[in-house]
Design an enzyme around this catalytic site. Structure first.
Site, PDB file in Angstrom:
ATOM      1  N   SER A  63       1.369  -7.637  -0.772  1.00 19.42           N
ATOM      2  CA  SER A  63       2.063  -8.651   0.040  1.00 19.42           C
ATOM      3  C   SER A  63       1.209  -9.865   0.377  1.00 19.42           C
ATOM      4  O   SER A  63       1.724 -10.861   0.869  1.00 19.42           O
ATOM      5  CB  SER A  63       2.649  -8.032   1.306  1.00 19.42           C
ATOM      6  OG  SER A  63       1.681  -7.858   2.300  1.00 19.42           O
ATOM      7  N   THR A  67       1.644  -4.224   4.367  1.00 21.29           N
ATOM      8  CA  THR A  67       1.464  -4.504   5.796  1.00 21.29           C
ATOM      9  C   THR A  67       0.975  -5.934   6.054  1.00 21.29           C
ATOM     10  O   THR A  67       1.187  -6.481   7.130  1.00 21.29           O
ATOM     11  CB  THR A  67       0.437  -3.545   6.436  1.00 21.29           C
ATOM     12  OG1 THR A  67      -0.826  -3.708   5.778  1.00 21.29           O
ATOM     13  CG2 THR A  67       0.883  -2.099   6.370  1.00 21.29           C
ATOM     14  N   ASP A  68       0.301  -6.527   5.048  1.00 26.63           N
ATOM     15  CA  ASP A  68      -0.448  -7.752   5.340  1.00 26.63           C
ATOM     16  C   ASP A  68       0.411  -8.957   5.730  1.00 26.63           C
ATOM     17  O   ASP A  68      -0.001  -9.760   6.568  1.00 26.63           O
ATOM     18  CB  ASP A  68      -1.354  -8.102   4.150  1.00 26.63           C
ATOM     19  CG  ASP A  68      -2.562  -7.165   4.077  1.00 26.63           C
ATOM     20  OD1 ASP A  68      -2.828  -6.461   5.072  1.00 26.63           O
ATOM     21  OD2 ASP A  68      -3.229  -7.133   3.028  1.00 26.63           O
ATOM     22  N   THR A  93       0.827  -1.209   0.000  1.00 23.23           N
ATOM     23  CA  THR A  93       0.000   0.000   0.000  1.00 23.23           C
ATOM     24  C   THR A  93       0.858   1.254   0.000  1.00 23.23           C
ATOM     25  O   THR A  93       0.456   2.297  -0.515  1.00 23.23           O
ATOM     26  CB  THR A  93      -0.923  -0.013   1.240  1.00 23.23           C
ATOM     27  OG1 THR A  93      -1.834  -1.095   1.082  1.00 23.23           O
ATOM     28  CG2 THR A  93      -1.704   1.264   1.401  1.00 23.23           C
TER      29      THR A  93
HETATM   30  C1  SIN Z   1      -0.215  -5.317   1.089  1.00 22.04           C
HETATM   31  O1  SIN Z   1      -0.017  -5.934   2.124  1.00 22.04           O
HETATM   32  O2  SIN Z   1       0.565  -5.328   0.123  1.00 22.04           O
HETATM   33  C2  SIN Z   1      -1.464  -4.511   0.925  1.00 22.04           C
HETATM   34  C3  SIN Z   1      -1.962  -3.954   2.195  1.00 22.04           C
HETATM   35  C4  SIN Z   1      -1.031  -2.987   2.850  1.00 22.04           C
HETATM   36  O3  SIN Z   1       0.115  -2.773   2.488  1.00 22.04           O
HETATM   37  O4  SIN Z   1      -1.520  -2.362   3.833  1.00 22.04           O
END
Ligand code: SIN
Length: 314
Positions: free
Chosen positions: A64, A97-98, A18
């Protein structure tokens, strides 16, 4: 924005997420596409980084949720190569983040670096009215050049977390990460670090040979199961029928399992499948007890899976 002859050099490896996401409207915090902007574009958007010795490299460009073993192999190798350069003070990895906590834990277990490797991310896309990515990236660079900093770390929303403790705990809030059992390593305030804990141990990594001996397509198959009301052994038996090398079960409370699920897991063990018992609770250990299935200690189910994967790669 690059220099090669400075012991304060920070290498920024972009992997997507993100933090590199773009939405059609600035007011849209969720309807965006992750992994759209290049890592150099992210750096160019932060005036405070202008003129600093930074090197940017786009290692991957993915959401991710789709992180995979081949990218982990490539990432671990590039991280090790950059860390070996005397002019490099530390690394920053931009990530989604995931699955950030899985990548962080994987890199710590494999490399246990004596220099800092800082994962950072964002909960709001780069196009959002209040994007959190630039501040997180700026803070991550501050940690990557901090004298004495070491290990794989996560810097997010002004907090420094170790790879072992960090967990994503919220699906929407900007303060999305926490260190379990209050084990926060420190804070970054206006670029200044306030250390609350000890840096992770360095030098006891498993090494690249462990993860490079087999092609990513031939890595062990390790799945995660959950105990819950009415849990039976059907999923375990289905996986056994398909072929599986390891099972992590997220038990209830102190890693407890329904009779039916436990019986099926014991059958799996008898068939040669490695089993680790963790907890579906947000924090806390699973105590070892005589006769019980092996405990994953205080590792979350996803980190216990990484551990089992690395054990099976031995
Ligand atoms: C991801 O994990 O690539 C998408 C969600 C995020 O980064 O918050």
């Amino acid at each position: 924005m690059s220099s090669s002859n400075n012991s304060n050099l920070v290498v920024i490896l972009g992997t997507g997420g993100t933090i590199a996401g773009r939405a059609a409207q600035a007011s849209d915090n969720v309807g965006y596409k992750a992994a759209e902007l290049g890592v150099q574009q992210l750096l160019d958007a932060i005036p405070a980084l202008a003129g600093r010795p930074l090197e940017a490299e786009q290692l991957a460009q993915l959401d991710s949720k789709d992180m995979d073993f081949a990218t982990w192999q490539k990432l671990a190798r590039r991280v090790a190569e950059h860390l070996a350069r005397p002019e490099v003070a530390g690394l920053v990895i931009t990530h989604g983040t995931d699955t950030l906590e899985e990548t962080a834990f994987f890199l710590q277990r494999v490399l246990a670096p004596a220099k800092p490797v800082v994962l950072t991310a964002a909960m709001r896309p780069a196009t959002a009215l209040q994007t959190d990515g630039p501040q997180n990236l700026l803070d991550a660079v501050a940690v990557a050049v901090h004298p004495g900093a070491r290990g794989v770390l996560t810097v997010f929303a002004g907090a420094i977390h170790s790879a072992e403790q960090v967990r994503k705990v919220h699906s929407y809030k900007v303060e999305a990460f926490a260190s379990s059992d209050g084990a926060l390593l420190g804070l970054v305030e206006e670029g200044v670090l306030r250390l609350l804990g000890a840096w992770p141990a360095a030098g006891d990594g498993l090494g690249l040979a462990r993860i490079e001996a087999r092609a990513a397509t031939a890595w062990p198959r390790v799945q995660i199961l959950l105990n819950h009301v009415g849990a039976d052994g059907a999923l375990v038996r289905a996986l056994l029928a398909q072929g599986v090398d390891g099972l992590v079960v997220a038990g209830t409370g102190n890693g407890t399992l329904s009779h039916a699920l436990e019986a099926a897991l014991r059958e799996a063990r008898s068939a040669g499948v490695k089993v680790l018992r963790s907890t579906r609770c947000d924090a806390g250990p699973v105590m070892e007890s005589a006769g019980a299935l092996p405990s994953a200690g205080a590792l979350s189910p996803v980190k216990a899976r990484v551990q089992l994967l690395l054990d099976l790669l031995a």
